[in-house]
Enzyme design. Sequence first.
Site, PDB file in Angstrom:
ATOM      1  N   GLY A  26      42.611 -30.814  36.381  1.00 24.48           N
ATOM      2  CA  GLY A  26      41.340 -30.149  36.082  1.00 24.48           C
ATOM      3  C   GLY A  26      40.910 -30.463  34.668  1.00 24.48           C
ATOM      4  O   GLY A  26      41.051 -31.592  34.198  1.00 24.48           O
ATOM      5  N   SER A  27      40.394 -29.430  33.995  1.00 20.30           N
ATOM      6  CA  SER A  27      39.854 -29.604  32.644  1.00 20.30           C
ATOM      7  C   SER A  27      40.875 -30.269  31.721  1.00 20.30           C
ATOM      8  O   SER A  27      40.633 -31.345  31.174  1.00 20.30           O
ATOM      9  CB  SER A  27      39.430 -28.236  32.084  1.00 20.30           C
ATOM     10  OG  SER A  27      39.084 -28.355  30.729  1.00 20.30           O
ATOM     11  N   SER A  51      44.169 -30.599  47.705  1.00 21.81           N
ATOM     12  CA  SER A  51      43.569 -30.409  46.377  1.00 21.81           C
ATOM     13  C   SER A  51      42.218 -31.112  46.255  1.00 21.81           C
ATOM     14  O   SER A  51      42.061 -32.253  46.687  1.00 21.81           O
ATOM     15  CB  SER A  51      44.525 -30.957  45.312  1.00 21.81           C
ATOM     16  OG  SER A  51      43.821 -31.113  44.103  1.00 21.81           O
ATOM     17  N   GLN A  86      51.164 -20.321  37.803  1.00 22.61           N
ATOM     18  CA  GLN A  86      52.273 -21.116  37.269  1.00 22.61           C
ATOM     19  C   GLN A  86      53.651 -20.579  37.657  1.00 22.61           C
ATOM     20  O   GLN A  86      54.556 -21.353  37.966  1.00 22.61           O
ATOM     21  CB  GLN A  86      52.143 -21.226  35.745  1.00 22.61           C
ATOM     22  CG  GLN A  86      50.928 -22.064  35.345  1.00 22.61           C
ATOM     23  CD  GLN A  86      50.751 -22.215  33.852  1.00 22.61           C
ATOM     24  OE1 GLN A  86      51.570 -21.724  33.082  1.00 22.61           O
ATOM     25  NE2 GLN A  86      49.699 -22.888  33.446  1.00 22.61           N
ATOM     26  N   HIS A 108      49.465 -23.185  27.426  1.00 26.69           N
ATOM     27  CA  HIS A 108      49.187 -21.788  27.097  1.00 26.69           C
ATOM     28  C   HIS A 108      50.468 -21.016  27.382  1.00 26.69           C
ATOM     29  O   HIS A 108      51.188 -21.342  28.313  1.00 26.69           O
ATOM     30  CB  HIS A 108      48.010 -21.272  27.944  1.00 26.69           C
ATOM     31  CG  HIS A 108      47.679 -19.827  27.737  1.00 26.69           C
ATOM     32  ND1 HIS A 108      47.660 -19.241  26.489  1.00 26.69           N
ATOM     33  CD2 HIS A 108      47.327 -18.860  28.611  1.00 26.69           C
ATOM     34  CE1 HIS A 108      47.323 -17.958  26.618  1.00 26.69           C
ATOM     35  NE2 HIS A 108      47.116 -17.711  27.901  1.00 26.69           N
ATOM     36  N   GLY A 134      39.010 -29.817  27.979  1.00 27.51           N
ATOM     37  CA  GLY A 134      39.530 -31.122  28.349  1.00 27.51           C
ATOM     38  C   GLY A 134      38.556 -32.270  28.130  1.00 27.51           C
ATOM     39  O   GLY A 134      38.948 -33.336  27.645  1.00 27.51           O
ATOM     40  N   ASP A 191      45.390 -15.504  21.580  1.00 27.78           N
ATOM     41  CA  ASP A 191      44.437 -16.011  22.580  1.00 27.78           C
ATOM     42  C   ASP A 191      43.868 -14.848  23.394  1.00 27.78           C
ATOM     43  O   ASP A 191      42.651 -14.729  23.566  1.00 27.78           O
ATOM     44  CB  ASP A 191      45.146 -17.009  23.497  1.00 27.78           C
ATOM     45  CG  ASP A 191      44.228 -17.546  24.578  1.00 27.78           C
ATOM     46  OD1 ASP A 191      43.411 -18.416  24.258  1.00 27.78           O
ATOM     47  OD2 ASP A 191      44.313 -17.083  25.729  1.00 27.78           O
ATOM     48  N   GLU A 227      15.874 -11.949  21.643  1.00 23.12           N
ATOM     49  CA  GLU A 227      16.393 -11.463  20.360  1.00 23.12           C
ATOM     50  C   GLU A 227      17.888 -11.110  20.401  1.00 23.12           C
ATOM     51  O   GLU A 227      18.584 -11.250  19.408  1.00 23.12           O
ATOM     52  CB  GLU A 227      15.583 -10.245  19.880  1.00 23.12           C
ATOM     53  CG  GLU A 227      14.104 -10.542  19.627  1.00 23.12           C
ATOM     54  CD  GLU A 227      13.863 -11.674  18.634  1.00 23.12           C
ATOM     55  OE1 GLU A 227      14.741 -11.954  17.791  1.00 23.12           O
ATOM     56  OE2 GLU A 227      12.786 -12.296  18.718  1.00 23.12           O
ATOM     57  N   GLU A 231      19.297 -16.025  21.398  1.00 22.80           N
ATOM     58  CA  GLU A 231      19.394 -16.577  20.036  1.00 22.80           C
ATOM     59  C   GLU A 231      20.805 -16.499  19.437  1.00 22.80           C
ATOM     60  O   GLU A 231      21.038 -17.007  18.337  1.00 22.80           O
ATOM     61  CB  GLU A 231      18.371 -15.889  19.116  1.00 22.80           C
ATOM     62  CG  GLU A 231      16.963 -16.414  19.402  1.00 22.80           C
ATOM     63  CD  GLU A 231      15.863 -15.730  18.618  1.00 22.80           C
ATOM     64  OE1 GLU A 231      16.148 -15.161  17.548  1.00 22.80           O
ATOM     65  OE2 GLU A 231      14.712 -15.756  19.090  1.00 22.80           O
TER      66      GLU A 231
HETATM   67  P1  NDP Z   1      41.727 -26.022  35.706  1.00 23.55           P
HETATM   68  O1  NDP Z   1      41.385 -24.798  36.451  1.00 23.55           O
HETATM   69  O2  NDP Z   1      40.606 -26.829  35.120  1.00 23.55           O
HETATM   70  O3  NDP Z   1      42.561 -27.049  36.611  1.00 23.55           O
HETATM   71  C1  NDP Z   1      43.386 -26.627  37.585  1.00 23.55           C
HETATM   72  C2  NDP Z   1      44.020 -27.817  38.269  1.00 23.55           C
HETATM   73  O4  NDP Z   1      45.201 -27.342  38.907  1.00 23.55           O
HETATM   74  C3  NDP Z   1      43.141 -28.425  39.339  1.00 23.55           C
HETATM   75  O5  NDP Z   1      43.334 -29.813  39.386  1.00 23.55           O
HETATM   76  C4  NDP Z   1      43.664 -27.753  40.584  1.00 23.55           C
HETATM   77  O6  NDP Z   1      43.426 -28.477  41.777  1.00 23.55           O
HETATM   78  C5  NDP Z   1      45.150 -27.724  40.264  1.00 23.55           C
HETATM   79  N1  NDP Z   1      45.881 -26.799  41.108  1.00 23.55           N
HETATM   80  C6  NDP Z   1      45.445 -25.638  41.664  1.00 23.55           C
HETATM   81  N2  NDP Z   1      46.415 -25.106  42.417  1.00 23.55           N
HETATM   82  C7  NDP Z   1      47.476 -25.946  42.333  1.00 23.55           C
HETATM   83  C8  NDP Z   1      48.769 -25.961  42.923  1.00 23.55           C
HETATM   84  N3  NDP Z   1      49.161 -24.987  43.742  1.00 23.55           N
HETATM   85  N4  NDP Z   1      49.590 -26.988  42.637  1.00 23.55           N
HETATM   86  C9  NDP Z   1      49.195 -27.983  41.826  1.00 23.55           C
HETATM   87  N5  NDP Z   1      47.997 -28.029  41.231  1.00 23.55           N
HETATM   88  C10 NDP Z   1      47.143 -27.018  41.486  1.00 23.55           C
HETATM   89  O7  NDP Z   1      42.773 -25.601  34.581  1.00 23.55           O
HETATM   90  P2  NDP Z   1      42.661 -25.809  33.004  1.00 23.55           P
HETATM   91  O8  NDP Z   1      42.767 -27.260  32.700  1.00 23.55           O
HETATM   92  O9  NDP Z   1      41.493 -25.039  32.458  1.00 23.55           O
HETATM   93  O10 NDP Z   1      43.956 -25.034  32.489  1.00 23.55           O
HETATM   94  C11 NDP Z   1      45.247 -25.577  32.602  1.00 23.55           C
HETATM   95  C12 NDP Z   1      46.133 -24.976  31.528  1.00 23.55           C
HETATM   96  O11 NDP Z   1      45.634 -25.358  30.252  1.00 23.55           O
HETATM   97  C13 NDP Z   1      46.191 -23.452  31.513  1.00 23.55           C
HETATM   98  O12 NDP Z   1      47.479 -23.067  31.125  1.00 23.55           O
HETATM   99  C14 NDP Z   1      45.173 -23.081  30.430  1.00 23.55           C
HETATM  100  O13 NDP Z   1      45.428 -21.823  29.843  1.00 23.55           O
HETATM  101  C15 NDP Z   1      45.426 -24.209  29.450  1.00 23.55           C
HETATM  102  N6  NDP Z   1      44.341 -24.505  28.513  1.00 23.55           N
HETATM  103  C16 NDP Z   1      43.075 -24.697  28.972  1.00 23.55           C
HETATM  104  C17 NDP Z   1      42.064 -25.046  28.111  1.00 23.55           C
HETATM  105  C18 NDP Z   1      40.687 -25.351  28.622  1.00 23.55           C
HETATM  106  O14 NDP Z   1      39.830 -25.699  27.816  1.00 23.55           O
HETATM  107  N7  NDP Z   1      40.390 -25.275  29.918  1.00 23.55           N
HETATM  108  C19 NDP Z   1      42.298 -25.182  26.664  1.00 23.55           C
HETATM  109  C20 NDP Z   1      43.694 -25.061  26.294  1.00 23.55           C
HETATM  110  C21 NDP Z   1      44.653 -24.701  27.190  1.00 23.55           C
HETATM  111  P3  NDP Z   1      42.079 -28.253  42.664  1.00 23.55           P
HETATM  112  O15 NDP Z   1      41.101 -29.249  42.163  1.00 23.55           O
HETATM  113  O16 NDP Z   1      42.458 -28.484  44.068  1.00 23.55           O
HETATM  114  O17 NDP Z   1      41.617 -26.829  42.432  1.00 23.55           O
HETATM  115 MG    MG Z   2      41.803 -19.175  23.675  1.00 15.86          MG
HETATM  116 MG    MG Z   3      42.730 -17.721  27.097  1.00  9.41          MG
END
Ligand code: NDP
Ligand code: MG
Ligand code: MG
Length: 336
Positions: A26-27, A51, A86, A108, A134, A191, A227, A231
């Site tokens: 993801g991100s 996924s 997790q 995190h 990300g 956080d 307001e 802003e």
């Molecule tokens: P996202 O929600 O963007 O990404 C989640 C990913 O995990 C997706 O690819 C999702 O797949 C996959 N997923 C969901 N369920 C499962 C599973 N059962 N097994 C394997 N993969 C799975 O997460 P983030 O990137 O936002 O966050 C990830 C970590 O990074 C967290 O710990 C967060 O606190 C930390 N973090 C996040 C920041 C941010 O800016 N977002 C900044 C700093 C830290 P699918 O596409 O199928 O849903």
């Molecule tokens: Mg934070």
């Molecule tokens: Mg947070």
Amino acid sequence: MAKVYYDRDADLAFLNGKTVAVIGYGSQGHAHAQNLRDSGAKVIIALHEGSKSKAKAEADGFEVYTVQEAAKLADLIMFLMPDHMQADIFKNQVLPNMKPEAKLLFAHGFAVHFGQIVPPASHDVFMVAPKGPGHMVRAMYKEGKGVPCLIAIYQDASGKAKEFALAYASAIGGGRAGIIETTFREETETDLFGEQAVLCGGVTELMQQGFKTLVEAGYQPEMAYFECINEMKLIVDMIFEGGMSWMRYSISDTAKYGDMTAGPRVIGEESRKAMKQLLTEIQDGTFARDWILENQTGRPRMKKWAKAAQEAPCEAVGKELRKMMPWMEQKEVPKF
Ligand code: NDP
Ligand code: MG
Ligand code: MG
């Protein structure tokens, strides 16, 4: 002040011959994976059956495995799926399959700090957490820059956990900007406090109460929205770029005088007490317990709240006003 590490303090050779499994694409996942690969590391992706992000990871040229398979292959396992999932994934899919010396990485600290994940003592456990979303982590890396990064060591079984943390942080671009060492406790608690008291809870309630005060006094909702809500961005952008002093240098003297006299009255003794109470409940685990229970019971309170929040009067006003702003992409939020 915190000590800051840079690329010169990191040795990427620690990642030589190692396989990094990034769970989640993801991100954060897509950015870590691609930056690591561009820095020379061997990266595989782990995702669940069905996924949504699997196709993207494959299109980006990665081999995608199940979490069980990836755990068997990996020397470093980075948890980049949603925090509340997790613990379950660790217990059922990673723990039974991981190598005896696999290093467990987090972005995190929630699951580890609050005891949802209890890693066996023989494993290094550390955090590498970019201080940015990300897409920024990836975009900056491609430009030869980086996003500042946190590292924290929870368990140092190998005696080299910090070297590995610095190498990973450097490989995703953090060492170009600066890497700050913290602890799982400090990262998790600050956080949670920041998002609750200030960034998410505090700011939205402040905006809404300002909006409500004006509307109840008979002013047009559109005026109140501009307001008290719209802003906010102009002010926050200035603070982001040059601190509160830069923002105050830019606003009118009348606004500054109002800032000086009104701020401490709005955020008064009661709010300061509430902030301390929030922090206490974060520190003593009350918040974590509530949130874990909410998830275990299907999120009943959140579902009710999210529906009401989406239907708040200010939201409809904002939607109409944004149609007058052709430079904005109109967002459609899924209904609860
Ligand atoms: P996202 O929600 O963007 O990404 C989640 C990913 O995990 C997706 O690819 C999702 O797949 C996959 N997923 C969901 N369920 C499962 C599973 N059962 N097994 C394997 N993969 C799975 O997460 P983030 O990137 O936002 O966050 C990830 C970590 O990074 C967290 O710990 C967060 O606190 C930390 N973090 C996040 C920041 C941010 O800016 N977002 C900044 C700093 C830290 P699918 O596409 O199928 O849903
Ligand atoms: Mg934070
Ligand atoms: Mg947070």
